[in-house]
Design a protein around this motif. Structure first.
Motif, mmCIF file in Angstrom:
data_model
loop_
_atom_site.group_PDB
_atom_site.id
_atom_site.type_symbol
_atom_site.label_atom_id
_atom_site.label_comp_id
_atom_site.label_asym_id
_atom_site.label_seq_id
_atom_site.Cartn_x
_atom_site.Cartn_y
_atom_site.Cartn_z
ATOM 1 N N ALA A 27 0.827 -1.211 0.000
ATOM 2 C CA ALA A 27 0.000 0.000 0.000
ATOM 3 C C ALA A 27 0.858 1.256 0.000
ATOM 4 N N ARG A 28 1.939 1.227 0.739
ATOM 5 C CA ARG A 28 2.786 2.414 0.821
ATOM 6 C C ARG A 28 3.563 2.645 -0.471
ATOM 7 N N VAL A 29 4.010 1.582 -1.124
ATOM 8 C CA VAL A 29 4.704 1.732 -2.412
ATOM 9 C C VAL A 29 3.723 2.225 -3.475
ATOM 10 N N VAL A 30 2.498 1.734 -3.430
ATOM 11 C CA VAL A 30 1.476 2.220 -4.368
ATOM 12 C C VAL A 30 1.242 3.710 -4.144
ATOM 13 N N ALA A 31 1.147 4.139 -2.895
ATOM 14 C CA ALA A 31 0.943 5.565 -2.600
ATOM 15 C C ALA A 31 2.126 6.394 -3.093
ATOM 16 N N PHE A 32 3.350 5.904 -2.894
ATOM 17 C CA PHE A 32 4.543 6.596 -3.388
ATOM 18 C C PHE A 32 4.481 6.742 -4.910
ATOM 19 N N THR A 33 4.132 5.664 -5.591
ATOM 20 C CA THR A 33 4.046 5.675 -7.053
ATOM 21 C C THR A 33 2.943 6.611 -7.538
ATOM 22 N N VAL A 34 1.817 6.614 -6.864
ATOM 23 C CA VAL A 34 0.712 7.510 -7.233
ATOM 24 C C VAL A 34 1.137 8.971 -7.080
ATOM 25 N N GLY A 35 1.827 9.293 -5.999
ATOM 26 C CA GLY A 35 2.316 10.667 -5.809
ATOM 27 C C GLY A 35 3.245 11.083 -6.931
ATOM 28 N N TYR A 36 4.149 10.189 -7.305
ATOM 29 C CA TYR A 36 5.082 10.449 -8.400
ATOM 30 C C TYR A 36 4.331 10.677 -9.717
ATOM 31 N N LEU A 37 3.393 9.783 -10.005
ATOM 32 C CA LEU A 37 2.646 9.878 -11.266
ATOM 33 C C LEU A 37 1.719 11.085 -11.308
ATOM 34 N N LEU A 38 1.192 11.495 -10.160
ATOM 35 C CA LEU A 38 0.330 12.688 -10.135
ATOM 36 C C LEU A 38 1.096 13.934 -10.569
ATOM 37 N N VAL A 39 2.337 14.048 -10.148
ATOM 38 C CA VAL A 39 3.152 15.192 -10.562
ATOM 39 C C VAL A 39 3.337 15.183 -12.073
ATOM 40 N N TRP A 40 3.676 14.016 -12.618
ATOM 41 C CA TRP A 40 3.889 13.926 -14.068
ATOM 42 C C TRP A 40 2.582 14.122 -14.844
ATOM 43 N N ALA A 41 1.486 13.640 -14.305
ATOM 44 C CA ALA A 41 0.192 13.847 -14.975
ATOM 45 C C ALA A 41 -0.189 15.322 -14.955
ATOM 46 N N ALA A 42 0.035 15.985 -13.832
ATOM 47 C CA ALA A 42 -0.275 17.417 -13.745
ATOM 48 C C ALA A 42 0.577 18.222 -14.719
ATOM 49 N N ALA A 43 1.814 17.811 -14.920
ATOM 50 C CA ALA A 43 2.685 18.498 -15.876
ATOM 51 C C ALA A 43 2.375 18.074 -17.308
ATOM 52 N N GLY A 44 1.894 16.852 -17.471
ATOM 53 C CA GLY A 44 1.645 16.324 -18.808
ATOM 54 C C GLY A 44 0.491 16.992 -19.532
ATOM 55 N N LEU A 45 -0.516 17.416 -18.811
ATOM 56 C CA LEU A 45 -1.670 18.035 -19.469
ATOM 57 C C LEU A 45 -1.300 19.364 -20.134
ATOM 58 N N PRO A 46 -0.658 20.300 -19.432
ATOM 59 C CA PRO A 46 -0.251 21.523 -20.129
ATOM 60 C C PRO A 46 0.828 21.254 -21.179
ATOM 61 N N ALA A 47 1.677 20.268 -20.931
ATOM 62 C CA ALA A 47 2.709 19.938 -21.923
ATOM 63 C C ALA A 47 2.072 19.429 -23.203
ATOM 64 N N TYR A 48 1.049 18.626 -23.065
ATOM 65 C CA TYR A 48 0.343 18.129 -24.260
ATOM 66 C C TYR A 48 -0.300 19.282 -25.019
ATOM 67 N N ALA A 49 -0.893 20.198 -24.290
ATOM 68 C CA ALA A 49 -1.516 21.364 -24.941
ATOM 69 C C ALA A 49 -0.467 22.202 -25.675
ATOM 70 N N LEU A 50 0.688 22.409 -25.040
ATOM 71 C CA LEU A 50 1.757 23.174 -25.698
ATOM 72 C C LEU A 50 2.300 22.445 -26.920
ATOM 73 N N ALA A 51 2.429 21.116 -26.829
ATOM 74 C CA ALA A 51 2.907 20.338 -27.971
ATOM 75 C C ALA A 51 1.903 20.413 -29.125
ATOM 76 N N ALA A 52 0.619 20.343 -28.792
ATOM 77 C CA ALA A 52 -0.404 20.452 -29.833
ATOM 78 C C ALA A 52 -0.386 21.842 -30.464
ATOM 79 N N LEU A 53 -0.202 22.872 -29.643
ATOM 80 C CA LEU A 53 -0.115 24.243 -30.151
ATOM 81 C C LEU A 53 1.116 24.409 -31.041
ATOM 82 N N ALA A 54 2.249 23.866 -30.608
ATOM 83 C CA ALA A 54 3.466 23.937 -31.420
ATOM 84 C C ALA A 54 3.276 23.195 -32.733
#
Length: 193
Positions: A27-54
């Motif tokens: 459970a704790r490793v899953v929580a660690f992984t979720v925290g890590y992935l949440l950061v990348w997902a939060a960054a990925g959405l604007p990055a995808y929008a910028l890539a589409a705009l570019a």
């Protein structure tokens, strides 16, 4: 895509974190992984929008596509040479500081916060290299393999900081070279043709 590219570079930190857990390990490793992935997902959405705009801007004509590609290469090159990149890379290269900091986190959200903390420094190391996928092509397998190798070398090799600076210098050279060899940025130049 991000998980496949980041796995070789983040596996040692995840393994070290796992070894520090004595109870409720899964459970704790899953929580660690979720925290890590949440950061990348939060960054990925604007990055995808910028890539589409570019991509949309690059699709207008070859000169705009070349300018966008040069800007992407130059942004990565400059960032790779900044003190912020060095600081983030130092944190990713020496995760023992993360372990000590996370030990002081209270409560149930400790592992989620630890994963997010590590994810933030990992994002600081890698965002500009990931942005290169806009120029090389988002689903370009060779670009993914090459960037994964650079990311892993930066974080794991003894000469990691030298690799980061070399990648920055190479990216700055690509920013100049793409004007003469547009094929260096098939992800953007190809959309303008």
């Amino acid at each position: 895509m991000t998980a496949a590219m980041m796995l070789p570079a983040t596996a040692p930190v995840a393994a070290l974190y796992t070894r520090t857990i004595v109870s409720h390990r899964v459970a704790r490793v899953v929580a660690f992984t979720v925290g890590y992935l949440l950061v990348w997902a939060a960054a990925g959405l604007p990055a995808y929008a910028l890539a589409a705009l570019a991509g949309r801007a690059a699709g207008t004509d070859a000169a705009t596509a070349t300018a966008v590609a040069a800007a992407v290469f130059a942004a990565n090159g400059v960032y790779q040479l900044t003190p912020l990149k060095d600081r983030c890379l130092a944190r990713c290269r020496s995760p023992i500081g993360l372990m000590l900091r996370c030990a002081s986190y209270p409560g149930r959200s400790r592992d989620l916060r630890a994963g997010a903390h590590h994810g933030a420094f990992c994002l600081g190391c890698c965002w500009s290299l990931m942005a290169l996928l806009a120029a090389f092509g988002m689903m370009n397998l060779w670009a993914m393999v090459g960037l994964a190798a650079v990311l892993s070398a930066e974080k794991l090799a003894p000469a990691g900081p030298v690799v980061a600076r070399g990648a920055g210098a190479a990216s700055l050279a690509l920013a100049i070279a793409v004007a003469w060899v547009p094929g260096l940025a098939p992800g953007l130049i190809g959309s303008a043709m």
